[in-house]
Design a protein around this motif. Structure first.
Motif, PDB file in Angstrom:
ATOM      1  N   ARG A  13       0.952  -1.182   0.080  1.00 53.85           N
ATOM      2  CA  ARG A  13      -0.062   0.093   0.015  1.00 53.85           C
ATOM      3  C   ARG A  13       1.009   1.103  -0.109  1.00 53.85           C
ATOM      4  N   ALA A  14       0.666   2.222  -0.766  1.00 58.09           N
ATOM      5  CA  ALA A  14       1.113   3.400  -1.124  1.00 58.09           C
ATOM      6  C   ALA A  14       1.274   4.403   0.051  1.00 58.09           C
ATOM      7  N   VAL A  15       1.843   5.170   0.215  1.00 54.44           N
ATOM      8  CA  VAL A  15       1.724   6.603   1.145  1.00 54.44           C
ATOM      9  C   VAL A  15       0.223   6.898   1.134  1.00 54.44           C
ATOM     10  N   GLU A  16      -0.362   7.221   2.115  1.00 53.10           N
ATOM     11  CA  GLU A  16      -1.689   7.450   2.367  1.00 53.10           C
ATOM     12  C   GLU A  16      -1.908   8.777   1.403  1.00 53.10           C
ATOM     13  N   GLY A  17      -3.032   8.664   0.835  1.00 53.70           N
ATOM     14  CA  GLY A  17      -3.441   9.490  -0.478  1.00 53.70           C
ATOM     15  C   GLY A  17      -2.869   9.481  -1.774  1.00 53.70           C
ATOM     16  N   ARG A  18      -1.983   8.696  -1.887  1.00 56.59           N
ATOM     17  CA  ARG A  18      -1.387   8.109  -3.155  1.00 56.59           C
ATOM     18  C   ARG A  18      -2.328   7.329  -3.979  1.00 56.59           C
ATOM     19  N   PHE A  19      -2.434   7.386  -5.166  1.00 60.02           N
ATOM     20  CA  PHE A  19      -3.147   6.344  -5.976  1.00 60.02           C
ATOM     21  C   PHE A  19      -1.891   5.377  -6.699  1.00 60.02           C
ATOM     22  N   HIS A  20      -2.464   4.081  -6.907  1.00 58.44           N
ATOM     23  CA  HIS A  20      -1.549   3.107  -7.753  1.00 58.44           C
ATOM     24  C   HIS A  20      -1.943   3.135  -9.252  1.00 58.44           C
ATOM     25  N   ARG A  21      -0.786   3.630  -9.897  1.00 60.12           N
ATOM     26  CA  ARG A  21      -0.744   3.537 -11.495  1.00 60.12           C
ATOM     27  C   ARG A  21      -0.680   2.042 -12.078  1.00 60.12           C
ATOM     28  N   GLY A  22      -0.112   1.312 -11.137  1.00 60.56           N
ATOM     29  CA  GLY A  22       0.200  -0.129 -11.738  1.00 60.56           C
ATOM     30  C   GLY A  22      -0.193  -1.059 -10.576  1.00 60.56           C
ATOM     31  N   GLY A  23      -0.256  -2.365 -10.852  1.00 56.41           N
ATOM     32  CA  GLY A  23      -0.175  -3.465 -10.010  1.00 56.41           C
ATOM     33  C   GLY A  23      -1.972  -3.411  -9.700  1.00 56.41           C
ATOM     34  N   PRO A  24      -2.108  -4.395  -8.759  1.00 60.71           N
ATOM     35  CA  PRO A  24      -3.424  -4.889  -8.291  1.00 60.71           C
ATOM     36  C   PRO A  24      -3.960  -3.642  -7.466  1.00 60.71           C
ATOM     37  N   VAL A  25      -5.258  -3.407  -7.485  1.00 63.56           N
ATOM     38  CA  VAL A  25      -5.906  -2.662  -6.604  1.00 63.56           C
ATOM     39  C   VAL A  25      -7.111  -2.957  -6.073  1.00 63.56           C
ATOM     40  N   GLU A  26      -7.721  -2.550  -5.060  1.00 58.66           N
ATOM     41  CA  GLU A  26      -9.151  -2.814  -4.477  1.00 58.66           C
ATOM     42  C   GLU A  26     -10.234  -2.332  -5.776  1.00 58.66           C
ATOM     43  N   VAL A  27      -9.949  -0.840  -5.812  1.00 57.18           N
ATOM     44  CA  VAL A  27     -11.065  -0.471  -6.833  1.00 57.18           C
ATOM     45  C   VAL A  27     -10.472   0.771  -7.822  1.00 57.18           C
ATOM     46  N   ALA A  28     -10.608   0.484  -9.072  1.00 56.17           N
ATOM     47  CA  ALA A  28     -10.499   1.267 -10.244  1.00 56.17           C
ATOM     48  C   ALA A  28     -11.487   2.539 -10.341  1.00 56.17           C
ATOM     49  N   VAL A  29     -10.952   3.608 -10.033  1.00 57.23           N
ATOM     50  CA  VAL A  29     -12.141   4.580 -10.106  1.00 57.23           C
ATOM     51  C   VAL A  29     -11.886   5.203 -11.529  1.00 57.23           C
ATOM     52  N   LEU A  30     -13.150   5.024 -12.450  1.00 59.00           N
ATOM     53  CA  LEU A  30     -13.433   5.684 -13.667  1.00 59.00           C
ATOM     54  C   LEU A  30     -14.039   6.913 -13.548  1.00 59.00           C
ATOM     55  N   VAL A  31     -13.561   7.961 -14.411  1.00 57.30           N
ATOM     56  CA  VAL A  31     -14.074   9.336 -14.492  1.00 57.30           C
ATOM     57  C   VAL A  31     -14.213   9.630 -15.801  1.00 57.30           C
ATOM     58  N   VAL A  32     -15.342  10.017 -16.665  1.00 58.04           N
ATOM     59  CA  VAL A  32     -15.395  10.388 -17.789  1.00 58.04           C
ATOM     60  C   VAL A  32     -15.467  11.904 -17.671  1.00 58.04           C
ATOM     61  N   THR A  33     -14.812  12.848 -18.126  1.00 57.59           N
ATOM     62  CA  THR A  33     -14.872  14.426 -18.221  1.00 57.59           C
ATOM     63  C   THR A  33     -15.145  14.851 -19.522  1.00 57.59           C
ATOM     64  N   TYR A  34     -15.942  15.911 -19.485  1.00 60.71           N
ATOM     65  CA  TYR A  34     -15.797  17.000 -20.549  1.00 60.71           C
ATOM     66  C   TYR A  34     -16.324  18.427 -20.314  1.00 60.71           C
ATOM     67  N   ARG A  35     -15.251  19.225 -20.358  1.00 63.13           N
ATOM     68  CA  ARG A  35     -15.043  20.398 -19.965  1.00 63.13           C
ATOM     69  C   ARG A  35     -15.479  20.463 -18.404  1.00 63.13           C
TER      70      ARG A  35
END
Length: 889
Positions: A13-35
């Motif tokens: 587990r990374a330092v608190e507040g950091r996200f994992h760009r690679g490797g397994p995670v519990e949740v992948a958060v998907l955000v679709v943006t437009y402006r």
């Protein structure tokens, strides 16, 4: 699954507040943006707090925002921020984001304008882990004022549609059987299974997401969550509401407009087309009646769109950025061809650049050809040709498969009007594993066909079954895994029907983007021949479609015109059935070929139009215009306007099959060239450096740029401080195909002056175009736009506004004209170009209509009459001398 993932990530587990760009995670958060530049930092801050308890990967997929959304997202080095390659809508954006999710126990879909309360993600994840049957969890949604938003819904039904239309505003507390909305306060206090909820926030078990496949890109925005959650339920998963997890929806991230309101309602009908086609016609009729009863002014465009299905194409839909050959996904395109010399070149030329680049393998399999199809195909750069003496389409498909080396595979009929933009979303979805089979969107080009044939295809287009299948487009694709299910093509008449039956809906991709164009029979006799062959295909495979087609046809009847079309359809279908059965009894198996759509004069697909947009940027110009251009700061003002208005409006075109030439002074300053360089690098336009340009030069440049591969040259003038509506090119090309030798004008547009917007009708405006054969082209620069009528017939389309002129200090001739209007009903036509223009008070608009507009009209009429009289006496040069004299005073 969760225990394994948790074990892998707990010790890393990374330092608190950091996200994992690679490797397994519990949740992948998907955000679709437009402006959504204003929302990103706040959402990321909330997610960092959540990352202290749950390992997260955050993926932001941006739909070609015109603001700094992507740049803001990329400032967070542990966020995966990707461009989707266009405005693909919510479903398309989610599919792109999902391809970057990696190994995760669950995926969390979030709107970008949400705020996530403490512990919300962990609370939803705990609920998901309680029972393997739970496929998705949705939280409680509060609005910005802390009030509970009614996010829970019931499955749409015909009864609920009727009740919502008749009782929606007067009886909100009606029973659940009569309403899609769940309004009971108790339902929002307890955790329980639900039918579906709005898609602002939804946590999905990863294996459940894999079981139902990709998000359906036919739903550009709205109803995509209804569809996805229904597919989860049909796959045996439950959807749970968890009130202890709270998110706050601060605003409308997608904005609101008349077009989006219309899309909300139209997509409800699309949803029924897909999931309940037998009731779709009645459902649509109920929605139409309900909208008429409400008469909500904000739903006027929805009522307009519901009246005719053909209008749905004018609502927001997926738009892809121009694709460079090196960015195109690898694929093999196999084209069986039997005596297709008349059409094979128009099909292949748009694919040639991809084939030359090597990203796409284009294989033409000439089977039993007695003409020069093979020679014509070999003449197209990059195309590989195979020949066999066996006149069999399926044998040709198998031979193509034996020689193809790329995956996925696209199987394309030789007479289809195709563009790379139409094939790219299908190829990418198949390559990314989002689907096993798919087809591009398609449009049946009935221009030039007989009235009876057009009536048949109008009725056919209203039948939902034509929109959920792989057949009908003359093009479909298979991934390597999907092809494994097929094996070899069997010896059947309807190969597309056979392939379609191998896959269920969740395994197909049917993107609603740029269409391929299908040219149907031109005459009634030719249509009957084709339907005779079409009858044989299902019969060979033991498929009986008549009863379901008849019921489906009956539900399309909502008035006398649709009834007439349905009768024509039924008549043609019956004739084809009778002839097909008679041929079967006699043992006849000839291929009933349609020659009418291959003959000279048949409707031309989009690929037959060589469209070139022309912009004179800073050429040395004689006459009074040169005095304006010589003013201090003119060039810097003009590049600002060009990048503010012209560039984004051309980038957003729904039809991408055009080239853009921008003419520049060879002595242009280096700072200007540096400003233009990113647009040139992106392939948006071709810069040409000239000291002067005649209309003959334009014709030569257009020929050099396009190769004169089409049947029609279409040239369009676009000034460097103006903008065009998103469907400008599409409308022009449609007009050109119907009028291949004419000066063309889209006669209605918008004049913008500061905070004021005016609706202007100008039948000979500066956004002039000329459609003509290549033999002796005149081009749109042959004469002043007001004098093109001296050279060609004039055709004017007075549909919805197609262009935007901006009145500013550096204008040569633009000024306020037309009538004052609110920008609200025109905003979606021009992207964000009118977003900053406020809506005027009703009294201001009324005063302009009654007082100022008549005065302007009188002044403009007098000015126009005077100008014509002066030109008649002194000529064009005399008018230029007069303007120069006035400008120097």
């Amino acid at each position: 699954m969760h225990s394994g993932v948790t074990a892998e990530v707990d010790h890393e587990r990374a330092v608190e507040g950091r996200f994992h760009r690679g490797g397994p995670v519990e949740v992948a958060v998907l955000v679709v943006t437009y402006r959504n530049a204003a929302h990103i930092d706040a959402l990321v801050a909330d997610l960092r707090r959540e990352a202290a308890a749950v390992s997260l990967r955050v993926i932001i997929a941006d739909n070609s925002s015109s603001d700094s959304t992507l740049a803001v997202a990329r400032r967070h080095d542990d966020v995966i921020a990707v461009a989707t390659g266009g405005n693909l809508g919510y479903s398309g954006g989610l599919n792109v984001a999902m391809s970057h999710a990696g190994t995760a126990e669950a995926v969390l879909v979030l709107n970008p304008d949400l705020r996530v309360s403490d512990g919300a993600i962990n609370t939803m994840l705990r609920r998901l882990r309680l029972d393997q049957r739970i496929g998705a969890v949705v939280p409680l949604i509060n609005d910005a004022h802390g009030q509970v938003y009614p996010s829970l819904r019931r499955e749409p039904t015909l009864v609920r549609a009727c009740a919502d239309g008749a009782l929606g505003r007067v009886w909100q507390g009606r029973p659940g059987a009569l309403s899609e909305y769940v309004r009971s306060a108790d339902a929002y206090r307890r955790a329980h299974p639900i039918e579906w909820a709005t898609g602002a926030a939804i946590l999905i078990r990863r294996d459940a997401a894999a079981a139902v496949g990709s998000w359906d890109e036919r739903f550009f925005l709205y109803s995509e969550e209804t569809d996805f959650q229904r597919r989860l339920r049909e796959a045996g998963f439950q959807i749970w509401f968890e009130p202890d997890a709270v998110v706050v929806h601060e605003g409308s991230g997608s904005g609101t407009s008349a077009d989006l309101v219309a899309l909300t309602i139209v997509n409800r009908v699309r949803y029924m087309d897909k999931h309940a086609p037998r009731r779709a016609g009645a459902f649509r009729a109920a929605v139409v009646v309900g909208e008429q009863l409400r008469r909500d002014p904000s739903h006027a465009r929805a009522r307009w769109a519901l009246a005719r299905r053909a209008r749905w194409a004018e609502l927001p839909r997926a738009e892809r950025d121009p694709i460079m050959p090196e960015e195109f996904p690898a694929a093999s395109i196999i084209i069986p061809a039997h005596d297709e010399a008349a059409v094979i070149e128009r099909t292949l030329r748009p694919l040639s650049p991809l084939a030359e680049d090597g990203r796409v393998e284009v294989i033409v399999v000439c089977n039993g050809c007695a003409d020069d199809t093979a020679a014509r195909a070999r003449a197209i750069p990059g195309v590989r040709v195979l020949e066999t003496a066996v006149p069999s389409k399926t044998a040709a498909l198998n031979l193509g498969d034996e020689h193809a080396t790329h995956w996925p595979r696209i199987y394309l009929d030789a007479d289809i009007g195709v563009s790379p933009e139409a094939l790219e979303p299908v190829i990418r979805a198949l390559a990314d594993g989002h689907a096993l089979a798919g087809r591009p969107a398609f449009r049946v080009v009935t221009e030039g066909a007989s009235p009876l044939v057009r009536a048949y295809y109008r009725a056919r287009d209203r039948m939902p079954s034509t929109r959920g299948a792989l057949w009908g487009a003359g093009a479909y694709g298979l991934s390597e895994e999907g092809h494994g299910r097929l094996g070899r093509f069997p010896d059947v008449t309807a190969d597309d029907l056979h392939v379609d039956r191998l896959f269920h809906a969740a395994e197909k991709t049917l993107p609603d983007g740029a269409p391929v164009e299908v040219t149907p029979p031109r005459t009634a006799d030719a249509l009957v021949r084709v339907l005779t062959r079409n009858r044989r295909g299902p019969a060979e495979q033991g498929v009986e479609t008549a009863p379901s087609s008849l019921r489906e046809l009956a539900r399309t009847v909502v008035g006398p015109l649709t009834a007439a079309d349905a009768l024509v359809y039924a008549g043609f279908a019956l004739a084809g059935r009778v002839k097909g059965n008679r041929a079967a009894r006699k043992g006849q198996s000839d291929w009933e070929r349609d020659e009418s759509s291959r003959s000279v004069g048949s409707a031309l697909p989009a690929s037959s139009v060589d469209h070139v947009i022309l912009t004179r940027f800073n050429l040395p110009t004689p006459g009074p215009e040169s005095l304006v251009r010589a003013r201090e700061g003119w060039l810097r003002e003009r590049i600002d306007l060009f990048e503010r208005y012209t560039v984004p409006s051309v980038s957003r075109q729904t039809e991408r099959s055009f080239r853009w030439i921008v003419y520049l002074d060879p002595q242009s300053p280096s700072w200007l060239l540096e400003r233009l360089a990113p647009h040139v690098a992106a392939g948006l336009f071709t810069p040409l450096y000239r000291e002067s340009v005649s209309w003959q030069d334009v014709a030569a440049d257009a020929r050099s740029l396009t190769g004169a591969s089409g049947s029609i040259l279409l040239t369009t003038n676009l000034d460097n401080d103006d903008a065009i509506a998103d469907d400008f090119v599409h409308r022009l090309q449609t007009l050109a195909r119907a009028n291949p030798h004419a000066a063309l004008f889209l006669g209605r547009g918008i004049i913008a002056h500061g905070d004021e917007v005016y609706l202007r009708r100008d039948d000979e405006n500066a956004f002039c175009s000329v459609a003509e054969p290549w033999d002796a082209p005149l081009t749109a620069w042959r004469d002043w736009h007001t004098l093109l009528r001296n050279h060609l017939p004039v055709v004017t389309d007075r549909g919805r506004p197609a262009w935007l002129q901006v009145v500013h200090g550096g204008n040569v001739s633009n000024r306020v004209r037309g009538v004052r209007v609110s920008p609200d009903s025109h905003r979606t036509l021009f992207g964000d170009l009118l977003d900053d223009v406020p809506s005027p008070p009703a009294g201001t608009v009324a005063f302009d209509r009654l007082v100022r507009s008549p005065a302007r009209y009188s002044r403009e009429t007098a000015r126009g009459l005077g100008k014509r009289a002066f030109v008649a006496v002194a000529g064009k040069d005399g008018l230029d001398r007069l303007k120069a004299r006035i400008a120097t005073r």
